[in-house]
Scaffold this motif. Structure first.
Motif, short mmCIF file in Angstrom:
data_model
loop_
_atom_site.label_atom_id
_atom_site.label_comp_id
_atom_site.label_asym_id
_atom_site.label_seq_id
_atom_site.Cartn_x
_atom_site.Cartn_y
_atom_site.Cartn_z
N LEU A 40 0.93 -1.19 -0.19
CA LEU A 40 0.01 -0.17 0.06
C LEU A 40 0.94 1.34 0.03
O LEU A 40 1.64 1.51 1.09
N LEU A 272 -7.74 1.63 -2.76
CA LEU A 272 -8.01 2.41 -1.40
C LEU A 272 -7.62 3.70 -1.69
O LEU A 272 -6.86 4.18 -2.42
N MET A 273 -8.42 4.66 -0.96
CA MET A 273 -8.37 6.08 -1.46
C MET A 273 -7.21 6.61 -0.89
O MET A 273 -6.85 7.91 -1.68
N CYS A 289 -4.73 10.24 5.43
CA CYS A 289 -6.12 10.08 5.30
C CYS A 289 -6.74 10.38 6.63
O CYS A 289 -6.18 10.75 7.63
N PHE A 291 -8.46 9.07 8.86
CA PHE A 291 -8.44 7.92 9.94
C PHE A 291 -7.17 8.13 10.56
O PHE A 291 -7.08 8.12 11.65
N ASN A 292 -6.05 8.48 9.66
CA ASN A 292 -4.68 8.61 10.33
C ASN A 292 -4.92 9.95 10.89
O ASN A 292 -4.10 10.38 12.13
N CYS A 325 -7.08 0.12 9.38
CA CYS A 325 -7.19 -0.07 7.80
C CYS A 325 -8.02 -1.30 7.41
O CYS A 325 -8.54 -1.25 6.43
N CYS A 328 -11.14 -0.52 5.98
CA CYS A 328 -11.18 0.15 4.60
C CYS A 328 -11.01 -1.02 3.45
O CYS A 328 -11.19 -0.86 2.42
S1 SF4 Z 1 -7.16 3.97 7.05
FE1 SF4 Z 1 -5.52 2.90 6.11
S2 SF4 Z 1 -6.32 1.91 4.32
FE2 SF4 Z 1 -8.00 3.34 5.17
S3 SF4 Z 1 -7.58 5.31 3.99
FE3 SF4 Z 1 -6.47 5.32 5.93
S4 SF4 Z 1 -4.20 4.46 5.37
FE4 SF4 Z 1 -5.78 3.69 3.92
#
Ligand code: SF4
Length: 335
Positions: A40, A272-273, A289, A291-292, A325, A328
């Motif tokens: 990824l 994945l986005m 992203c 979530f990070n 992740c 996702c």
């Molecule tokens: S949570 Fe993980 S898989 Fe989902 S968008 Fe973020 S880095 Fe990518």
């Protein structure tokens, strides 16, 4: 007043900025990729996601950011100026404004006007109730003028289920706003004003297939309320923030993580986005992203402000991953 509607759900822990958590007994996500010969990494950046802050009129059970009425973090005009300058430096196909509730950020119109010319598609996420009332009519007119795509959270066509996730009375408020949006041309064929809905499951399970959910939502919304929309997106809830607290409190955490890991879909990884998206926090820092962003884990392992970024990361640059992740890559994925 819709803006006074607040879900009666208590929080257990703040959870933001506390670092990455790996669930006990769960194979680290990076290992799960490696074991399958998958990677990824970054491709070409096409989307800029702008998180305007954690202030929200609701306090939804599934919110990975723990947004709510008590949150003070909102994007300043100075940061918006830096974000617009950043967006101008790169060819973007899509800009996605999210929150919290972006409608509550006083300078949102300034941000929309600055970003609208910089990408063919500008999206604004809304929980709908934050868009209600006379005070938001000028914002709606601005969205119409710039052909902003509205992406509205609408978890279920069953009001009691939706209210359980978002708070008592939220469905009624959301329907009133959807009707107003339809009247303004949003979601109506031939107007070019796109209205999409997003549905997250109202419990510790994966969403049903997007196609069947969209059929059901289209049928139910039209039959019950005479409301039309363009597309429905279904996404799994991410085990972070208030949703993680709820999973732990109700004893569902381990079962949910197992559901996510069992549902790992290798073919979702390619789409994945995070391969093509950058997320900017309310104070202007870059994340791989949203979530990070929620766990306070910046892009490249160090906080870099958009005003300092003049080159995008090359193809193949690493993306920060964690056990979240798996949300996702479960089922049809978060792409
Ligand atoms: S949570 Fe993980 S898989 Fe989902 S968008 Fe973020 S880095 Fe990518």
């Amino acid at each position: 007043m819709a803006e006074d509607i607040v879900a009666e759900i208590t929080e257990i822990s703040p959870g933001i900025g506390t670092g990455v958590r790996e669930a006990d007994g769960i194979e680290p996500f990076a290992d799960a990729l490696e074991r399958r010969g998958l990677s990824l990494v970054r491709g070409e950046i096409a989307t800029l996601q702008v998180n305007t802050g954690y202030l929200c009129n609701l306090r939804c059970r599934h919110c990975h950011l723990e947004a709510g009425p008590g949150r003070a973090e909102i994007m300043s005009r100075e940061t918006m100026t830096a974000v617009v300058a950043f967006a101008r430096r790169f060819p973007l196909r899509e800009i996605d404004i999210t929150g919290g509730a972006p409608e509550l950020v006083p300078d949102l119109p300034f941000l929309i006007e600055g970003l609208a010319p910089l990408a063919p598609r500008l999206m604004l996420r809304t929980n709908l109730s934050a868009l209600s009332g006379a005070a938001r009519e000028s914002l709606l007119a601005l969205c119409v003028a710039h052909r902003v795509v509205l992406v509205a959270s609408f978890p279920s066509t069953n009001p009691s289920q939706a209210d359980a996730q978002r708070g008592a009375g939220t469905t009624e408020a959301a329907i009133a706003v959807l009707k107003r949006l339809n009247a303004a041309g949003y979601g109506v064929e031939g107007t070019g004003l796109e209205l999409d809905l997003v549905s997250n499951p109202v419990g510790a399970f994966l969403p049903v297939s997007q196609e069947s959910a969209e059929r059901k939502f289209r049928h139910d919304l039209l039959r019950k309320w005479g409301v039309a929309f363009n597309h429905l997106h279904t996404f799994a809830n991410v085990p972070l923030g208030r949703f993680r607290s709820w999973l732990l409190r109700t004893g569902n955490y381990e079962r949910y993580m197992k559901t996510l890991t069992d549902g790992f879909n290798p073919s979702a990884v390619e789409r994945l986005m995070c391969r093509t998206l950058f997320s900017v926090s309310w104070d202007g820092f870059l994340f791989d992203c949203d979530f990070n962003l929620a766990v306070g884990r910046p892009h490249g392992g160090r906080k870099v402000h958009v005003s300092e970024v003049h080159d995008l990361p090359p193809h193949g640059a690493p993306i920060a991953v964690g056990d979240y992740c798996y949300a996702c890559t479960a089922g049809s994925g978060f792409t």
